[in-house]
Design an enzyme around this catalytic site. Sequence first.
Site, mmCIF file in Angstrom:
data_model
loop_
_atom_site.group_PDB
_atom_site.id
_atom_site.type_symbol
_atom_site.label_atom_id
_atom_site.label_comp_id
_atom_site.label_asym_id
_atom_site.label_seq_id
_atom_site.Cartn_x
_atom_site.Cartn_y
_atom_site.Cartn_z
ATOM 1 N N GLU A 276 0.842 -1.210 0.000
ATOM 2 C CA GLU A 276 0.000 0.000 0.000
ATOM 3 C C GLU A 276 0.872 1.254 0.000
ATOM 4 O O GLU A 276 0.526 2.257 -0.627
ATOM 5 C CB GLU A 276 -0.930 0.017 1.217
ATOM 6 C CG GLU A 276 -1.936 -1.118 1.252
ATOM 7 C CD GLU A 276 -2.729 -1.244 -0.034
ATOM 8 O OE1 GLU A 276 -3.219 -0.227 -0.540
ATOM 9 O OE2 GLU A 276 -2.846 -2.368 -0.555
ATOM 10 N N TRP A 308 -22.201 11.121 -18.625
ATOM 11 C CA TRP A 308 -22.554 10.946 -17.211
ATOM 12 C C TRP A 308 -23.974 11.449 -16.992
ATOM 13 O O TRP A 308 -24.393 12.429 -17.606
ATOM 14 C CB TRP A 308 -21.589 11.741 -16.324
ATOM 15 C CG TRP A 308 -20.137 11.389 -16.482
ATOM 16 C CD1 TRP A 308 -19.182 12.140 -17.096
ATOM 17 C CD2 TRP A 308 -19.465 10.201 -16.023
ATOM 18 N NE1 TRP A 308 -17.957 11.499 -17.043
ATOM 19 C CE2 TRP A 308 -18.109 10.299 -16.394
ATOM 20 C CE3 TRP A 308 -19.882 9.059 -15.334
ATOM 21 C CZ2 TRP A 308 -17.164 9.320 -16.094
ATOM 22 C CZ3 TRP A 308 -18.943 8.084 -15.043
ATOM 23 C CH2 TRP A 308 -17.607 8.208 -15.420
ATOM 24 N N TRP A 361 -16.828 10.996 -11.983
ATOM 25 C CA TRP A 361 -15.940 10.732 -10.847
ATOM 26 C C TRP A 361 -15.447 12.020 -10.188
ATOM 27 O O TRP A 361 -15.123 12.046 -9.002
ATOM 28 C CB TRP A 361 -14.742 9.876 -11.282
ATOM 29 C CG TRP A 361 -13.979 10.419 -12.454
ATOM 30 C CD1 TRP A 361 -14.236 10.187 -13.774
ATOM 31 C CD2 TRP A 361 -12.852 11.311 -12.435
ATOM 32 N NE1 TRP A 361 -13.352 10.866 -14.569
ATOM 33 C CE2 TRP A 361 -12.487 11.566 -13.772
ATOM 34 C CE3 TRP A 361 -12.121 11.915 -11.427
ATOM 35 C CZ2 TRP A 361 -11.429 12.399 -14.129
ATOM 36 C CZ3 TRP A 361 -11.055 12.744 -11.769
ATOM 37 C CH2 TRP A 361 -10.723 12.976 -13.114
ATOM 38 N N TRP A 384 -10.261 7.480 -7.268
ATOM 39 C CA TRP A 384 -11.497 7.755 -8.012
ATOM 40 C C TRP A 384 -11.405 7.277 -9.450
ATOM 41 O O TRP A 384 -12.342 6.667 -9.973
ATOM 42 C CB TRP A 384 -11.854 9.255 -7.935
ATOM 43 C CG TRP A 384 -12.632 9.491 -6.696
ATOM 44 C CD1 TRP A 384 -12.162 9.939 -5.494
ATOM 45 C CD2 TRP A 384 -14.023 9.181 -6.483
ATOM 46 N NE1 TRP A 384 -13.160 9.930 -4.557
ATOM 47 C CE2 TRP A 384 -14.315 9.482 -5.146
ATOM 48 C CE3 TRP A 384 -15.035 8.681 -7.296
ATOM 49 C CZ2 TRP A 384 -15.590 9.295 -4.599
ATOM 50 C CZ3 TRP A 384 -16.299 8.503 -6.760
ATOM 51 C CH2 TRP A 384 -16.571 8.803 -5.426
HETATM 52 C C1 LIG Z 1 -11.950 6.634 -4.031
HETATM 53 C C2 LIG Z 1 -10.722 6.630 -3.152
HETATM 54 C C3 LIG Z 1 -10.204 7.826 -2.677
HETATM 55 C C4 LIG Z 1 -9.063 7.830 -1.869
HETATM 56 N N1 LIG Z 1 -8.559 9.028 -1.417
HETATM 57 C C5 LIG Z 1 -7.431 9.046 -0.663
HETATM 58 C C6 LIG Z 1 -6.877 10.282 -0.209
HETATM 59 O O1 LIG Z 1 -7.366 11.379 -0.514
HETATM 60 N N2 LIG Z 1 -5.776 10.218 0.583
HETATM 61 C C7 LIG Z 1 -5.187 9.033 0.931
HETATM 62 O O2 LIG Z 1 -4.185 9.040 1.662
HETATM 63 N N3 LIG Z 1 -5.668 7.857 0.485
HETATM 64 C C8 LIG Z 1 -6.772 7.825 -0.295
HETATM 65 N N4 LIG Z 1 -7.270 6.627 -0.735
HETATM 66 C C9 LIG Z 1 -6.503 5.394 -0.467
HETATM 67 C C10 LIG Z 1 -6.893 4.626 0.797
HETATM 68 O O3 LIG Z 1 -8.281 4.462 0.866
HETATM 69 C C11 LIG Z 1 -6.412 5.289 2.091
HETATM 70 O O4 LIG Z 1 -5.054 5.644 1.983
HETATM 71 C C12 LIG Z 1 -6.555 4.301 3.264
HETATM 72 O O5 LIG Z 1 -7.895 3.960 3.424
HETATM 73 C C13 LIG Z 1 -6.027 4.938 4.511
HETATM 74 O O6 LIG Z 1 -6.221 4.085 5.593
HETATM 75 P P1 LIG Z 1 -4.988 3.531 6.426
HETATM 76 O O7 LIG Z 1 -4.111 4.660 6.816
HETATM 77 O O8 LIG Z 1 -5.538 2.671 7.507
HETATM 78 O O9 LIG Z 1 -4.240 2.684 5.324
HETATM 79 P P2 LIG Z 1 -3.323 1.375 5.419
HETATM 80 O O10 LIG Z 1 -4.097 0.281 4.801
HETATM 81 O O11 LIG Z 1 -2.781 1.158 6.767
HETATM 82 O O12 LIG Z 1 -2.145 1.736 4.402
HETATM 83 C C14 LIG Z 1 -0.955 2.429 4.836
HETATM 84 C C15 LIG Z 1 -0.805 3.712 4.063
HETATM 85 O O13 LIG Z 1 -0.620 3.446 2.674
HETATM 86 C C16 LIG Z 1 -1.245 4.468 1.902
HETATM 87 N N5 LIG Z 1 -2.289 3.855 1.092
HETATM 88 C C17 LIG Z 1 -3.083 2.810 1.436
HETATM 89 N N6 LIG Z 1 -3.886 2.483 0.403
HETATM 90 C C18 LIG Z 1 -3.598 3.335 -0.588
HETATM 91 C C19 LIG Z 1 -4.089 3.504 -1.916
HETATM 92 N N7 LIG Z 1 -5.031 2.701 -2.431
HETATM 93 N N8 LIG Z 1 -3.582 4.505 -2.659
HETATM 94 C C20 LIG Z 1 -2.622 5.307 -2.178
HETATM 95 N N9 LIG Z 1 -2.113 5.197 -0.934
HETATM 96 C C21 LIG Z 1 -2.590 4.226 -0.162
HETATM 97 C C22 LIG Z 1 -1.846 5.471 2.878
HETATM 98 O O14 LIG Z 1 -0.923 6.515 3.075
HETATM 99 C C23 LIG Z 1 -2.016 4.631 4.133
HETATM 100 O O15 LIG Z 1 -2.031 5.373 5.311
HETATM 101 C C24 LIG Z 1 -8.425 6.601 -1.549
HETATM 102 C C25 LIG Z 1 -8.953 5.398 -2.031
HETATM 103 C C26 LIG Z 1 -10.086 5.419 -2.821
HETATM 104 C C27 LIG Z 1 -10.636 4.111 -3.326
#
Ligand SMILES: Cc1cc2nc3c(=O)[nH]c(=O)nc-3n(C[C@H](O)[C@H](O)[C@H](O)COP(=O)(O)OP(=O)(O)OC[C@H]3O[C@@H](n4cnc5c(N)ncnc54)[C@H](O)[C@@H]3O)c2cc1C
Length: 467
Positions: A276, A308, A361, A384
Site C-alpha cells: 500500500e 454521465w 468521478w 477515483w
Molecule cells: C476513491 C478513493 C479515494 C481515496 N482518497 C485518498 C486520499 O485522498 N488520501 C489518501 O491518503 N488515500 C486515499 N485513498 C486510499 C486509501 O483508501 C487510504 O489511503 C486508506 O484507506 C487509509 O487508511 P490507512 O491509513 O488505515 O491505510 P493502510 O491500509 O494502513 O495503508 C498504509 C498507508 O498506505 C497508503 N495507502 C493505502 N492504500 C492506498 C491507496 N489505495 N492509494 C494510495 N495510498 C494508499 C496510505 O498513506 C495509508 O495510510 C483513496 C482510495 C479510494 C478508493
Amino acid sequence: MQHRLVWFRDDLRVRDNAAVSAALNCDPAVQITAIFLTADDEWESFGYGANRLYYTEQLLKSLALELAELGLQLQVVHLPDYAHQVQWISNYCERELVTDLYFNQEYQWNERMRDYKITTELTHVNVHSFVDRVVLQPSTVLTGDNRYYSVFSPFKKRWLSVYRESSRAPYQLPGSKRPKTTPLSWTSLADSPESDLTAFATNERQALNDLDVFTESKLTRYDAARNQPAIQGTSRLSAALARGLLSPRQCIKAAEDVMNRPIWDFPEDAFSWINELIWRDFYQHLLVGFPRLSKNKAFRPETETLQWRNNTAEIDAWKNGLTGIPIVDAGMRELKATGWMHNRVRMIVAQFLTKNLLCDWRIGEAHFMRYLVDSDLGANNGGWQWSASTGTDAAPYFRVFNPVSQGETYDSEGAYICHYIPELADLPKAKRHSPWLASVPGGYVEPIVDLKSSRQRAIDAFKDLKA
Ligand SMILES: Cc1cc2nc3c(=O)[nH]c(=O)nc-3n(C[C@H](O)[C@H](O)[C@H](O)COP(=O)(O)OP(=O)(O)OC[C@H]3O[C@@H](n4cnc5c(N)ncnc54)[C@H](O)[C@@H]3O)c2cc1C
C-alpha cells in the site's frame, strides 16, 4: 553570514525530514527561519475542506512547539495563492538577506510550477529541494525506455529493485545548541472542523506511537484484516502521512524493525502493508509523469466523452448516506462523521456513484476532497479514477462491484453498517445488507436505484466509448 530559510509544506514534522535535517546541520550561529505559507484562495479552488485545514492547524501548533524546543520560531503567513508565495519568498529573501532556501518537493502540477519559478527566479539564493514525500524520487522509477509506468505491477517490481540499491538511513535531526524559545501566534487556518477528528494524532510522538502500535500488533495480520471495515485492521495513519506528520520512510523502518528483516524478505501478509505504501508512491509518481491528472482530466482520454447522468437528487442522496444501500450509506456517514473512510468502503461508494448512478468521478473526488482529513490529490484522484475505470491500471469497466455482496463479504455480521445506521441492528444479520427484504422498525429509505439494471446501464455506456 548565512541565513537559512526552511519552508514547511505537507511535511509538518521535524524528525526524519530531509529539508529540516539539512537546514539544521550547521553552526548554531547561523540564522535559521522557519515558515509555513498558506494559499487560501488557491486551496479553496482545489476544494480543500475545513477538516484538512483544521487538522493542518493542529499540526502547525505542535510543529511550532517542536521548533521552539530547537530554538526556532515558526512563522505562519496567510497568502491568497502560489503566485503570492513566490513573490513573498523573493521579497523576504532580499529583505532579510537569506542565503539558502530549504524545502521538500511536492508533485502536483501547480506546486511543481511554483517551485520551478522559485528555483529559476531566486538567482542570489541557494535553493535546496529534497525528496521527502515519497520513498523514491519519481524520476528514478522508470521503464526501460525511460517512461513513467502506468501499470502498478511492473512499477512495483522496478520500485523494489531501485529501493534495494538506495540509501535507507533516516534523516537525522541535528541536536540544536540554540536557546529554547516560545512559539509565535498566527491567524488560524480554520476555526473548527466539519467532523470529529479526535481520532487522529496531532503531534509527532503520538503518530510515532500509533505507528509502533500498528506494526507491533497488527502488521502480520494486515492482509487478513485489511478489508473488514468493522475492525481496526489497517493502520489509520493516512492523515499523518498525507500531512507529513509521519514519513513513509519511518513507516517502512518501523515495519522492518518489527519483522527484523528488509521488506523484500517480508512474508506475504506483512508485505501487503508495504504494498500500500508503494501504491502511495505510485500515485505521486503518476502526478509527475502525467500532468493532466492534476488538471481534472481523465487518464484515459476516451472516457471524457462518456455521457454521465449527474442526477442532482441522487448525488445528494449519495453525499448524505441516504441511497438505501446500507454499505454505501454507512460509508458516506462515516466520512461526514469522522473525516475518514475505510479503503474497501471508499472503493464501494466510488463504484456506486460512478457506475450505478453513472455520475462523473470528479463529483465524488471533490466531495472526498472536502471531507477527508487525509485528502491528497495523488491518492484521491488515483482512487477515483481507478473506481470509475477512467484511470491508469483501473478496474475494468465490466467488473462492477455489487455493493450488497461486497457488504456481505467484508462486513458479514453487519457490524460496520449498524454502527452508522443503528436502525438496522434490529434486523436479522442475513437481512442487514438488504433491508428492503425485511421490515425495518421505523422504516429505512428504499434503494434509489435498481442495482442490476444500473450496472448494465454503466457497462453499456462504457462499451460504446471509442478506444
Ligand atoms: C476513491 C478513493 C479515494 C481515496 N482518497 C485518498 C486520499 O485522498 N488520501 C489518501 O491518503 N488515500 C486515499 N485513498 C486510499 C486509501 O483508501 C487510504 O489511503 C486508506 O484507506 C487509509 O487508511 P490507512 O491509513 O488505515 O491505510 P493502510 O491500509 O494502513 O495503508 C498504509 C498507508 O498506505 C497508503 N495507502 C493505502 N492504500 C492506498 C491507496 N489505495 N492509494 C494510495 N495510498 C494508499 C496510505 O498513506 C495509508 O495510510 C483513496 C482510495 C479510494 C478508493
